[in-house]
Design an enzyme around this catalytic site. Structure first.
Site, PDB file in Angstrom:
ATOM      1  N   GLU A  90      -8.294  -5.100   4.963  1.00 12.31           N
ATOM      2  CA  GLU A  90      -8.091  -4.791   3.543  1.00 12.31           C
ATOM      3  C   GLU A  90      -6.896  -5.555   2.960  1.00 12.31           C
ATOM      4  O   GLU A  90      -6.936  -5.974   1.807  1.00 12.31           O
ATOM      5  CB  GLU A  90      -7.907  -3.277   3.370  1.00 12.31           C
ATOM      6  CG  GLU A  90      -9.221  -2.539   3.576  1.00 12.31           C
ATOM      7  CD  GLU A  90      -9.064  -1.036   3.743  1.00 12.31           C
ATOM      8  OE1 GLU A  90      -8.690  -0.612   4.867  1.00 12.31           O
ATOM      9  OE2 GLU A  90      -9.286  -0.300   2.784  1.00 12.31           O
ATOM     10  N   ARG A 133     -12.004  15.504   7.063  1.00 15.46           N
ATOM     11  CA  ARG A 133     -12.762  15.878   5.858  1.00 15.46           C
ATOM     12  C   ARG A 133     -14.203  16.201   6.222  1.00 15.46           C
ATOM     13  O   ARG A 133     -14.810  15.527   7.059  1.00 15.46           O
ATOM     14  CB  ARG A 133     -12.753  14.729   4.841  1.00 15.46           C
ATOM     15  CG  ARG A 133     -11.450  14.573   4.119  1.00 15.46           C
ATOM     16  CD  ARG A 133     -11.455  13.333   3.248  1.00 15.46           C
ATOM     17  NE  ARG A 133     -10.364  12.448   3.627  1.00 15.46           N
ATOM     18  CZ  ARG A 133     -10.313  11.147   3.374  1.00 15.46           C
ATOM     19  NH1 ARG A 133     -11.298  10.555   2.738  1.00 15.46           N
ATOM     20  NH2 ARG A 133      -9.286  10.435   3.747  1.00 15.46           N
ATOM     21  N   ASN A 186     -10.406   7.054  10.095  1.00 16.86           N
ATOM     22  CA  ASN A 186     -10.117   8.479   9.955  1.00 16.86           C
ATOM     23  C   ASN A 186     -10.822   8.997   8.698  1.00 16.86           C
ATOM     24  O   ASN A 186     -11.444  10.048   8.708  1.00 16.86           O
ATOM     25  CB  ASN A 186      -8.603   8.684   9.911  1.00 16.86           C
ATOM     26  CG  ASN A 186      -8.242  10.089  10.299  1.00 16.86           C
ATOM     27  OD1 ASN A 186      -8.975  10.757  11.036  1.00 16.86           O
ATOM     28  ND2 ASN A 186      -7.147  10.578   9.770  1.00 16.86           N
ATOM     29  N   ASN A 196       0.878  -1.171   0.000  1.00 14.74           N
ATOM     30  CA  ASN A 196       0.000   0.000   0.000  1.00 14.74           C
ATOM     31  C   ASN A 196       0.912   1.217   0.000  1.00 14.74           C
ATOM     32  O   ASN A 196       1.496   1.573   1.020  1.00 14.74           O
ATOM     33  CB  ASN A 196      -0.891  -0.034   1.250  1.00 14.74           C
ATOM     34  CG  ASN A 196      -1.871   1.125   1.284  1.00 14.74           C
ATOM     35  OD1 ASN A 196      -1.809   2.031   0.450  1.00 14.74           O
ATOM     36  ND2 ASN A 196      -2.755   1.106   2.261  1.00 14.74           N
ATOM     37  N   LYS A 245       3.358   0.768   3.108  1.00 15.37           N
ATOM     38  CA  LYS A 245       2.925  -0.240   4.085  1.00 15.37           C
ATOM     39  C   LYS A 245       2.941  -1.596   3.402  1.00 15.37           C
ATOM     40  O   LYS A 245       2.611  -1.685   2.216  1.00 15.37           O
ATOM     41  CB  LYS A 245       1.497   0.046   4.566  1.00 15.37           C
ATOM     42  CG  LYS A 245       1.404   1.218   5.499  1.00 15.37           C
ATOM     43  CD  LYS A 245       0.023   1.268   6.123  1.00 15.37           C
ATOM     44  CE  LYS A 245      -0.448   2.699   6.185  1.00 15.37           C
ATOM     45  NZ  LYS A 245      -1.855   2.883   6.183  1.00 15.37           N
ATOM     46  N   ARG A 290      -2.526  -2.079  -3.578  1.00 19.00           N
ATOM     47  CA  ARG A 290      -3.735  -1.280  -3.404  1.00 19.00           C
ATOM     48  C   ARG A 290      -3.644  -0.105  -4.379  1.00 19.00           C
ATOM     49  O   ARG A 290      -2.672   0.656  -4.344  1.00 19.00           O
ATOM     50  CB  ARG A 290      -3.816  -0.752  -1.979  1.00 19.00           C
ATOM     51  CG  ARG A 290      -4.990   0.142  -1.791  1.00 19.00           C
ATOM     52  CD  ARG A 290      -5.052   0.729  -0.403  1.00 19.00           C
ATOM     53  NE  ARG A 290      -6.258   1.529  -0.274  1.00 19.00           N
ATOM     54  CZ  ARG A 290      -6.327   2.654   0.407  1.00 19.00           C
ATOM     55  NH1 ARG A 290      -5.278   3.102   1.051  1.00 19.00           N
ATOM     56  NH2 ARG A 290      -7.460   3.319   0.470  1.00 19.00           N
ATOM     57  N   HIS A 339     -12.817   2.959  -0.501  1.00 22.06           N
ATOM     58  CA  HIS A 339     -12.844   1.936   0.560  1.00 22.06           C
ATOM     59  C   HIS A 339     -13.506   0.646   0.072  1.00 22.06           C
ATOM     60  O   HIS A 339     -13.997  -0.148   0.881  1.00 22.06           O
ATOM     61  CB  HIS A 339     -13.637   2.402   1.808  1.00 22.06           C
ATOM     62  CG  HIS A 339     -13.013   3.498   2.601  1.00 22.06           C
ATOM     63  ND1 HIS A 339     -13.768   4.451   3.254  1.00 22.06           N
ATOM     64  CD2 HIS A 339     -11.726   3.790   2.873  1.00 22.06           C
ATOM     65  CE1 HIS A 339     -12.962   5.289   3.886  1.00 22.06           C
ATOM     66  NE2 HIS A 339     -11.720   4.915   3.661  1.00 22.06           N
ATOM     67  N   VAL A 384     -12.954   3.582  14.266  1.00 21.96           N
ATOM     68  CA  VAL A 384     -14.050   4.074  15.105  1.00 21.96           C
ATOM     69  C   VAL A 384     -15.153   3.008  15.204  1.00 21.96           C
ATOM     70  O   VAL A 384     -15.628   2.685  16.298  1.00 21.96           O
ATOM     71  CB  VAL A 384     -14.632   5.390  14.531  1.00 21.96           C
ATOM     72  CG1 VAL A 384     -15.843   5.854  15.323  1.00 21.96           C
ATOM     73  CG2 VAL A 384     -13.566   6.478  14.497  1.00 21.96           C
ATOM     74  N   MET A 388     -11.441   9.832  18.020  1.00 23.22           N
ATOM     75  CA  MET A 388     -12.699   9.667  18.739  1.00 23.22           C
ATOM     76  C   MET A 388     -12.482   9.407  20.234  1.00 23.22           C
ATOM     77  O   MET A 388     -13.303   9.797  21.062  1.00 23.22           O
ATOM     78  CB  MET A 388     -13.496   8.524  18.093  1.00 23.22           C
ATOM     79  CG  MET A 388     -14.932   8.436  18.503  1.00 23.22           C
ATOM     80  SD  MET A 388     -15.870   9.991  18.348  1.00 23.22           S
ATOM     81  CE  MET A 388     -16.284  10.036  16.615  1.00 23.22           C
TER      82      MET A 388
HETATM   83  P1  AMP Z   1      -8.530   3.875  10.916  1.00 21.40           P
HETATM   84  O1  AMP Z   1      -8.441   4.970   9.913  1.00 21.40           O
HETATM   85  O2  AMP Z   1      -9.490   2.789  10.544  1.00 21.40           O
HETATM   86  O3  AMP Z   1      -7.177   3.345  11.363  1.00 21.40           O
HETATM   87  O4  AMP Z   1      -9.167   4.537  12.238  1.00 21.40           O
HETATM   88  C1  AMP Z   1      -8.447   5.501  13.001  1.00 21.40           C
HETATM   89  C2  AMP Z   1      -9.392   6.174  13.978  1.00 21.40           C
HETATM   90  O5  AMP Z   1     -10.047   5.181  14.778  1.00 21.40           O
HETATM   91  C3  AMP Z   1      -8.716   7.079  14.982  1.00 21.40           C
HETATM   92  O6  AMP Z   1      -8.541   8.374  14.450  1.00 21.40           O
HETATM   93  C4  AMP Z   1      -9.695   7.108  16.147  1.00 21.40           C
HETATM   94  O7  AMP Z   1     -10.647   8.124  15.936  1.00 21.40           O
HETATM   95  C5  AMP Z   1     -10.417   5.783  16.032  1.00 21.40           C
HETATM   96  N1  AMP Z   1     -10.109   4.841  17.103  1.00 21.40           N
HETATM   97  C6  AMP Z   1      -9.097   3.966  17.164  1.00 21.40           C
HETATM   98  N2  AMP Z   1      -9.128   3.266  18.340  1.00 21.40           N
HETATM   99  C7  AMP Z   1     -10.210   3.726  19.018  1.00 21.40           C
HETATM  100  C8  AMP Z   1     -10.792   3.427  20.289  1.00 21.40           C
HETATM  101  N3  AMP Z   1     -10.287   2.502  21.081  1.00 21.40           N
HETATM  102  N4  AMP Z   1     -11.895   4.113  20.653  1.00 21.40           N
HETATM  103  C9  AMP Z   1     -12.428   5.061  19.853  1.00 21.40           C
HETATM  104  N5  AMP Z   1     -11.923   5.383  18.647  1.00 21.40           N
HETATM  105  C10 AMP Z   1     -10.836   4.738  18.236  1.00 21.40           C
END
Ligand code: AMP
Length: 438
Positions: free
Chosen positions: A418, A275, A245, A40, A47, A125, A214, A365, A317
């Site tokens: 993914e 965003r 994110n 990726n 990655k 990817r 996605h 999230v 979050m």
């Molecule tokens: P991703 O882009 O799928 O890696 O998601 C990243 C986002 O997931 C972070 O910016 C957080 O907002 C959220 N996140 C990760 N771990 C937690 C957690 N334990 N509780 C709440 N939000 C989380």
């Protein structure tokens, strides 16, 4: 403009002329090679994961960050046989070619070198495949040229993906390199969902339509959700909420995407970390005419300084929930706007699908933030949707249902993967092409 299902592009000649039968397999021992390296490639990062498709196991994974800077960093984690200690190297890594060579060095140190006959393919990817790429595709010069042609609609992503592909092709020119497109899963969207209601000639001249992103995650998660329900993908209608994110929702009917929240770019739709998601397009004219902002400044505002960050200064979050617990009103506002938008998309996709078997949460999230899941589903009992507080509070890496037994529609949490999906699609394609040559 109509969707053109892509014929699978021709394999490079050298592969066609030496079919991979079990006798001629590079693995030598009477079995086809089973490992897939997934790459990726971002503008300054790479990655990777190496997987063994016999049991979907991870052999190694890692990331090279800050490529092209003095402070580049490679973090490599060996995972085979119970795993080993993480190895971290810092120091200048000039470009993606140097990054991939450094990764190859780490893999060789683990006995997993990229020259191994066990390696079946490298899966890449690729963010934007336009309408042409509806399936994973073996990369040749013509495919590279088409990915290049899509740069104007994915200026941030496709150039970086291309660098990764070219680097890997130079390193292993003999190996099938497979592109797996973020947009592919969404190419089944009907015109009614994919079209913006703007002048057709202008839209077609500039390839303006809703592509969605996605897709690899939406494909994987919708299929895993069917499995969780004990059904086939064809039997179920699912609303997938990929909340990381970046965030997007999709409506999947019988395994086919019929609508998704991201559009021409990954800016449309849900409120995201940085965003804005949906805004009235006239906001941009207003910012230009009244606030005197340039197009680039508006781009940065909507992509990097909006969403949760724009509303409250934080995009994580966990931090937002902590601030809400302390009575912070800006954080509460950000959470409310985020949830309101999410609920609107759940309702919209319920209407698009007509019948829903599951609403499923995934990504950072979606998988971890129980308060988000609870708030997004609250008040939707009339739609057959409810969340069981105890089930929702369980922390787990497993796919699970969090709705009470009585609920008509399942609410589920399904961790996305993914890399596994890219590896599976790449491996399946290589096997299919190999057997078609026998
Ligand atoms: P991703 O882009 O799928 O890696 O998601 C990243 C986002 O997931 C972070 O910016 C957080 O907002 C959220 N996140 C990760 N771990 C937690 C957690 N334990 N509780 C709440 N939000 C989380």
């Amino acid at each position: 403009m109509t969707a053109h299902p892509s014929p699978t592009p021709a394999l490079p000649d050298e592969l066609r002329s030496t079919p991979r039968t079990s006798e001629t397999s590079a693995a030598g021992a009477g079995t086809a090679p089973t490992r897939v390296l997934v790459l990726n490639s971002g503008s300054s990062s790479l990655k990777y994961q190496l997987l063994d498709m016999r049991d979907d196991s991870r052999l190694a994974q890692g990331i090279v960050e800050r490529i092209g800077e003095e402070t580049s960093r490679l973090v490599h984690t060996p995972l085979q046989g119970g795993g080993g200690a993480k190895r971290e190297t810092t120091g200048p890594i000039a470009d993606h070619a140097a990054a991939l060579k450094a990764v190859a060095g780490e893999l060789t140190a683990d006995g997993l070198g990229l020259d191994s006959p066990e390696l079946a393919a490298i899966g890449h990817r690729v963010v934007h495949g336009g309408l042409r790429f509806t399936q994973p595709t073996v990369i040749d010069d013509e495919v590279l040229a088409e990915i290049e042609r899509l740069v104007p609609v994915a200026p941030l992503h496709n150039p970086a993906n291309l660098i990764g592909i070219r680097t890997a092709m130079a390193l292993r020119p003999d190996l099938p390199q497979v592109a797996v497109f973020d947009t592919a899963f969404h190419t089944t969207m009907p015109e009614a969902a994919a079209r913006y209601a703007i002048d057709v000639e202008t839209a077609d001249a500039h390839r303006i339509r809703r592509y969605g992103f996605h897709g690899t995650s939406h494909a994987y998660v919708s299929r895993e959700t069917a499995k969780l329900l004990g059904k086939t993908p064809e039997e179920v209608n699912v609303i997938v909420l990929h909340l990381g994110n970046g965030a997007s929702a999709s409506a999947v009917a019988g395994g086919r995407c019929v609508d998704t929240s991201m559009g021409l770019t990954p800016l449309e739709g849900l409120v995201m970390g940085t965003r804005s998601g949906d805004v009235d397009p006239a906001v941009t004219f207003h910012l230009k005419r009244v606030a005197g902002m340039s197009t680039d400044e508006i781009d940065v505002l909507l992509n990097k300084k909006s969403g949760l960050v724009g509303l409250c200064g934080d995009n994580d979050m966990r931090e937002i929930r902590r601030r809400i617990d302390e009575g912070d009103e800006r954080a509460a506002l950000a959470f409310d706007v985020y949830i309101h938008r999410l609920k609107k998309y759940i309702g919209a996709y319920y209407a698009v699908l007509g019948r829903v078997d599951a609403v499923v949460f995934t990504a950072g999230v979606g998988e971890n933030a129980a308060p988000v899941r609870e708030a997004a589903i609250a008040g939707l009992e009339e739609l057959g949707l409810a969340v069981d507080a105890d089930l929702n509070s369980v922390r787990s890496d497993e796919a699970r249902i969090i709705s009470p037994n009585y609920a008509r529609v399942a609410v589920a949490v399904v961790p996305t993967d993914e890399e596994l999906e890219i590896a599976r699609q790449s491996h399946a394609l290589v096997l299919a092409l190999g057997s078609s040559n026998e």
